[in-house]
Design an enzyme around this catalytic site. Structure first.
Site, PDB file in Angstrom:
ATOM      1  N   THR A  79      -0.929   1.977   4.642  1.00  0.00           N
ATOM      2  CA  THR A  79      -0.825   3.328   4.540  1.00  0.00           C
ATOM      3  C   THR A  79      -0.020   3.638   5.739  1.00  0.00           C
ATOM      4  O   THR A  79      -0.537   3.469   7.037  1.00  0.00           O
ATOM      5  CB  THR A  79      -1.766   4.250   4.434  1.00  0.00           C
ATOM      6  OG1 THR A  79      -2.392   4.026   3.084  1.00  0.00           O
ATOM      7  CG2 THR A  79      -1.591   5.553   4.418  1.00  0.00           C
TER       8      THR A  79
ATOM      9  N   THR B 186       1.453   6.787   0.761  1.00  0.00           N
ATOM     10  CA  THR B 186       0.630   5.719   0.325  1.00  0.00           C
ATOM     11  C   THR B 186       0.744   5.360  -1.081  1.00  0.00           C
ATOM     12  O   THR B 186       0.881   6.404  -1.862  1.00  0.00           O
ATOM     13  CB  THR B 186      -0.791   5.947   0.920  1.00  0.00           C
ATOM     14  OG1 THR B 186      -1.524   4.687   0.451  1.00  0.00           O
ATOM     15  CG2 THR B 186      -1.479   7.127   0.215  1.00  0.00           C
TER      16      THR B 186
ATOM     17  N   SER C 103       0.816  -1.357   0.057  1.00  0.00           N
ATOM     18  CA  SER C 103      -0.070  -0.006  -0.016  1.00  0.00           C
ATOM     19  C   SER C 103       0.767   1.265   0.007  1.00  0.00           C
ATOM     20  O   SER C 103       0.438   2.283  -0.062  1.00  0.00           O
ATOM     21  CB  SER C 103      -0.958   0.066   1.309  1.00  0.00           C
ATOM     22  OG  SER C 103      -1.828  -1.142   1.316  1.00  0.00           O
TER      23      SER C 103
ATOM     24  N   ARG D 115      -7.036   9.402  -9.377  1.00  0.00           N
ATOM     25  CA  ARG D 115      -7.725   9.466  -8.220  1.00  0.00           C
ATOM     26  C   ARG D 115      -6.538   9.789  -6.965  1.00  0.00           C
ATOM     27  O   ARG D 115      -5.593   9.441  -7.087  1.00  0.00           O
ATOM     28  CB  ARG D 115      -8.199   8.515  -7.614  1.00  0.00           C
ATOM     29  CG  ARG D 115      -9.111   8.229  -6.371  1.00  0.00           C
ATOM     30  CD  ARG D 115      -8.194   7.633  -5.301  1.00  0.00           C
ATOM     31  NE  ARG D 115      -8.775   7.499  -3.913  1.00  0.00           N
ATOM     32  CZ  ARG D 115      -8.314   7.280  -2.925  1.00  0.00           C
ATOM     33  NH1 ARG D 115      -6.930   7.154  -2.879  1.00  0.00           N
ATOM     34  NH2 ARG D 115      -9.025   7.020  -1.790  1.00  0.00           N
TER      35      ARG D 115
ATOM     36  N   THR E  78      -5.916   6.721   8.244  1.00  0.00           N
ATOM     37  CA  THR E  78      -5.846   5.332   7.232  1.00  0.00           C
ATOM     38  C   THR E  78      -7.052   5.083   6.968  1.00  0.00           C
ATOM     39  O   THR E  78      -7.901   5.207   7.711  1.00  0.00           O
ATOM     40  CB  THR E  78      -4.705   4.545   7.836  1.00  0.00           C
ATOM     41  OG1 THR E  78      -4.677   3.539   6.833  1.00  0.00           O
ATOM     42  CG2 THR E  78      -5.570   3.907   9.265  1.00  0.00           C
ATOM     43  N   GLY E  79      -7.400   4.485   5.800  1.00  0.00           N
ATOM     44  CA  GLY E  79      -8.585   3.792   5.523  1.00  0.00           C
ATOM     45  C   GLY E  79      -8.952   4.466   4.127  1.00  0.00           C
ATOM     46  O   GLY E  79      -8.151   5.216   3.480  1.00  0.00           O
TER      47      GLY E  79
HETATM   48  C1  SD4 Z   1      -6.115   6.357   0.489  1.00  0.00           C
HETATM   49  N1  SD4 Z   1      -6.245   6.369   2.774  1.00  0.00           N
HETATM   50  O1  SD4 Z   1      -5.651   6.676  -0.393  1.00  0.00           O
HETATM   51  C2  SD4 Z   1      -5.578   5.844   1.959  1.00  0.00           C
HETATM   52  C3  SD4 Z   1      -5.714   4.466   1.765  1.00  0.00           C
HETATM   53  C4  SD4 Z   1      -4.961   3.840   3.202  1.00  0.00           C
HETATM   54  O2  SD4 Z   1      -4.132   2.109   4.306  1.00  0.00           O
HETATM   55  O3  SD4 Z   1      -4.981   4.395   4.153  1.00  0.00           O
HETATM   56  N2  SD4 Z   1      -4.667   2.682   3.168  1.00  0.00           N
HETATM   57  O4  SD4 Z   1      -7.406   6.568   0.436  1.00  0.00           O
END
Ligand code: SD4
Length: 327
Positions: free
Chosen positions: A188, A206, A86, A216, A239-240
């Site tokens: 991330t 990330t 990631s 994106r 994160t997420g």
């Molecule tokens: C995203 N927040 O690009 C990041 C992805 C992420 O662990 O946190 N992955 O949306």
């Protein structure tokens, strides 16, 4: 030698941890006055099980260097790690097979730099730092960020590993875009550190969501969304699912809530609950971590399964973070 331990960091056990004097995360947060708390010394906090990154940052701090140097050195570890799918090299590509990277960095003076939709450069965090230090801007994107990186001496590299390429080929058969909680939204790295002068910096880097649309950009390179530091108060990282964080400018919100007196955990919980209240949250993960100036940390997530690495007093702990959904 520093040691690594594992403990739970659930709402109740956090309160309990105050009793053992290790960390005061849950202390009567609303009335907590940061200035009255003794410094706990150099500290590193990062998302997920990033123990190698924490250790790298830790040794920078131990050598008396700045929190800014520490967070950069720390997050460069997963950026270069082929196994981290990631972040940086080895990261999963977008749906057209391009590995595109997002990163940002912020120091104790409020200076910040960011790159988004950057390709072919293994260490976007170091490019973000160059944006901060060598340009009058905060964010560089895409081809402009890439050209800037080359002008600063970064090398063009192929970041799409064979493993990621094969997985992408398999994904294309069905082309179903459905990020998997705690997997494609996983790893991330957002990192916060406090140095021996008590100054805080933060970094976030990330490759974003796997198989995203080309172009994106997520929350991670957006100051105040994926990461924010205010050296008077503390910092936060996310994160997420970046879209949910962007809609609520989560990291800035967490820091502002701490400014109003919330403990790090309470601030993270409230930022998560804003998402829960206003957005579709059942099928996404968002996790926040926060660190205040006193070296107290906290975290909260929508889903179970989020954890973090916390380093203080020469101990590195992997800690499970409490969540809104318990299953
Ligand atoms: C995203 N927040 O690009 C990041 C992805 C992420 O662990 O946190 N992955 O949306």
């Amino acid at each position: 030698m520093s040691k690594i331990t594992r403990r739970n960091f659930l709402g109740k056990s956090v309160q309990a941890s105050v009793g053992v004097g290790l960390i005061g995360v849950g202390q009567t947060a609303c009335s907590q006055t940061i200035s009255s708390t003794e410094s706990k010394g150099i500290t590193v906090l990062s998302t997920w099980n990033n123990h190698k990154a924490n250790k790298a940052a830790w040794s920078v701090l131990q050598n008396g260097k700045s929190a800014l140097d520490a967070v950069e050195a720390g997050v460069r570890v997963p950026e270069a790690d082929i196994e981290d799918r990631s972040v940086g090299y080895g990261g999963r590509p977008d749906r057209d097979g391009n590995v595109t990277l997002d990163a940002c960095i912020m120091d104790e003076k409020g200076n910040c730099g960011s790159v988004c939709f950057l390709q072919h450069i293994k260490h976007p965090i170091s490019v973000a730092r160059k944006v901060m230090e060598e340009t009058p801007h905060v964010i560089l994107a895409g081809e402009g960020a890439y050209q800037f990186a080359l002008s600063q001496g970064f090398k063009k590299e192929n970041l799409l590993t064979e493993k990621s390429r094969q997985e992408w080929e398999e994904w294309k058969v069905k082309s179903k875009y459905q990020p998997i909680i705690n997997i494609e939204q996983h790893d991330t790295i957002g990192m916060l550190a406090i140095d021996q002068n008590g100054n805080m910096s933060g970094a976030c880097t990330t490759s974003g969501l796997a198989y995203k649309l080309q172009g994106r950009v997520g929350d991670s390179p957006i100051i105040g969304a994926g990461m924010f530091v205010d050296n008077e108060i503390g910092g936060a990282v996310a994160t997420g699912m970046g879209e949910a964080v962007l809609r609520s400018l989560g990291s800035f919100l967490v820091v502002e809530l701490m400014r109003q007196g919330r403990s790090p955990m309470e601030a993270c919980k409230e930022a998560v609950m804003r998402i829960v209240k206003k957005q579709k949250y059942q099928d996404i993960q968002v996790g926040y971590l926060a660190l205040n100036k006193a070296g107290e940390y906290g975290g909260f997530a929508i889903q179970k399964g989020f954890n973090c690495m916390f380093s203080q007093q020469n101990e590195h702990q992997l800690i499970d973070v409490d969540s809104h959904l318990k299953k």
